[in-house]
Design an enzyme around this catalytic site. Structure first.
Site, PDB file in Angstrom:
ATOM      1  CG  ASP A  67      -0.329  -0.558   2.463  1.00  0.00           C
ATOM      2  OD1 ASP A  67       0.904  -0.519   2.582  1.00  0.00           O
ATOM      3  OD2 ASP A  67      -1.071  -1.050   3.338  1.00  0.00           O
ATOM      4  CG  ASN A 136      -9.218  -1.564  11.673  1.00  0.00           C
ATOM      5  OD1 ASN A 136      -8.294  -2.238  11.223  1.00  0.00           O
ATOM      6  ND2 ASN A 136      -9.650  -0.450  11.099  1.00  0.00           N
ATOM      7  CG  HIS A 138      -5.971  -2.342   8.689  1.00  0.00           C
ATOM      8  ND1 HIS A 138      -6.100  -1.043   9.117  1.00  0.00           N
ATOM      9  CD2 HIS A 138      -4.642  -2.618   8.809  1.00  0.00           C
ATOM     10  CE1 HIS A 138      -4.920  -0.568   9.451  1.00  0.00           C
ATOM     11  NE2 HIS A 138      -4.022  -1.498   9.286  1.00  0.00           N
ATOM     12  CD  GLU A 143      -8.906   0.800   7.508  1.00  0.00           C
ATOM     13  OE1 GLU A 143      -8.799  -0.149   8.297  1.00  0.00           O
ATOM     14  OE2 GLU A 143      -8.412   1.920   7.729  1.00  0.00           O
TER      15      GLU A 143
HETATM   16  C1  F6R Z   1       1.412  -1.567   6.120  1.00  0.00           C
HETATM   17  C2  F6R Z   1       0.092  -2.172   6.198  1.00  0.00           C
HETATM   18  C3  F6R Z   1      -0.721  -2.170   7.441  1.00  0.00           C
HETATM   19  C4  F6R Z   1       0.096  -2.457   8.705  1.00  0.00           C
HETATM   20  C5  F6R Z   1      -0.796  -2.429   9.941  1.00  0.00           C
HETATM   21  C6  F6R Z   1       0.005  -2.615  11.209  1.00  0.00           C
HETATM   22  O1  F6R Z   1       1.947  -1.705   4.817  1.00  0.00           O
HETATM   23  O2  F6R Z   1      -0.351  -2.648   5.206  1.00  0.00           O
HETATM   24  O3  F6R Z   1      -1.740  -3.137   7.319  1.00  0.00           O
HETATM   25  O4  F6R Z   1       0.700  -3.717   8.585  1.00  0.00           O
HETATM   26  O5  F6R Z   1      -1.468  -1.200  10.000  1.00  0.00           O
HETATM   27  O6  F6R Z   1       0.871  -1.530  11.368  1.00  0.00           O
HETATM   28  P1  F6R Z   1       2.004  -1.523  12.494  1.00  0.00           P
HETATM   29  O7  F6R Z   1       2.968  -2.582  12.108  1.00  0.00           O
HETATM   30  O8  F6R Z   1       2.608  -0.153  12.402  1.00  0.00           O
HETATM   31  O9  F6R Z   1       1.330  -1.787  13.786  1.00  0.00           O
END
Ligand code: F6R
Length: 242
Positions: A67, A136, A138, A143
């Site tokens: 992403d 959440n 994701h 989401e």
């Molecule tokens: C990042 C991504 C997100 C993160 C998730 C957890 O490329 O796709 O899904 O993996 O938000 O983020 P952290 O590791 O910062 O807790």
């Protein structure tokens, strides 16, 4: 599903990096799906360490990031393009033309999504998709919703996600409202999925996602349907699996 819990962060990072470097050692032209955020930083650090020891080369590897924020130039300090350079790409021998990240600054984000999907299609199948987990549920920036999108698409970030990521920006106002993300269909098409979850604040969501009902309201719960899912947890995140 193979769930492994590690007593220390260092052991988890070593295991995660070992899975990725092991794949690249046996398949030098592997296609890797990569993630950003706090979770994989230690794994990337470990990958760099083994690279410096001469144990593996990334010259023929192709990568696709999950992403990117809409509206941030690749040179923006908080862009995921910049994150990848800083935490991995600038430190290994990967070929820049094989490293793919959605362009968040594209004038036409929908066309950018189509371009990204065409690139993914051209590569066949991702060999290993690395994932973190949102609070959440994701994965990527898919989401919770009443339905999920298969391919790459533009998504409006949930407030909870923007708040969680505000720590990387000066304030929440700086956090973009939209992102481009690979779809859940693309993620699930990967041959192997490596889900990494760290921290007590994710113990409940990872347990629900992997043992509870499969629902688009917890996108990570769809990972239960994947035939080759490896989950690496630290002791705090793995608390409810004991
Ligand atoms: C990042 C991504 C997100 C993160 C998730 C957890 O490329 O796709 O899904 O993996 O938000 O983020 P952290 O590791 O910062 O807790």
């Amino acid at each position: 599903m193979n769930i492994l819990t590690f007593p220390t962060d260092a052991e988890l990072n070593e295991a995660g990096a070992g899975i990725i470097t092991g794949l690249v050692q046996t398949k030098p032209n592997a296609v890797l799906g990569l993630a950003t955020g706090s979770t994989p930083i230690g794994i990337y650090r470990e990958i760099i360490r083994t690279f410096r020891k001469g144990m593996v080369s990334y010259k023929q590897v192709t990568t696709f990031n999950l992403d990117e924020y809409v509206g941030l130039e690749p040179s923006h300090p908080q862009s995921y393009a910049n994150y990848m350079r800083e935490h991995l790409f600038d430190h290994i021998d990967a070929s820049p033309d094989r490293l793919h990240i959605p362009n968040g600054a594209a004038a036409d984000p929908a066309a950018e999504c189509a371009r990204y999907d065409a690139l993914l299609d051209g590569c066949g199948q991702i060999d290993l998709q690395l994932l973190g987990l949102g609070h959440n549920g994701h994965i990527g920036f898919n989401e919770p919703d009443h339905s999920l999108v298969r391919g790459t698409h533009v998504v409006a970030l949930r407030e909870q996600t923007r708040e969680a990521n505000a720590r990387f920006f000066d304030s929440i106002d700086g956090v973009p409202t939209h992102a481009i993300t690979m779809g859940v269909g693309t993620i699930l098409k990967a041959k192997t999925i490596l889900l990494v979850v760290k921290g007590a604040d994710k113990a409940e969501i990872v347990h629900r996602a992997l043992t509870g009902e499969i629902t688009t309201e917890i996108p990570a719960s769809l990972l239960q349907t994947h035939p080759h899912l490896v989950v690496l947890l630290d002791a705090e995140a793995g608390r409810l699996f004991r």
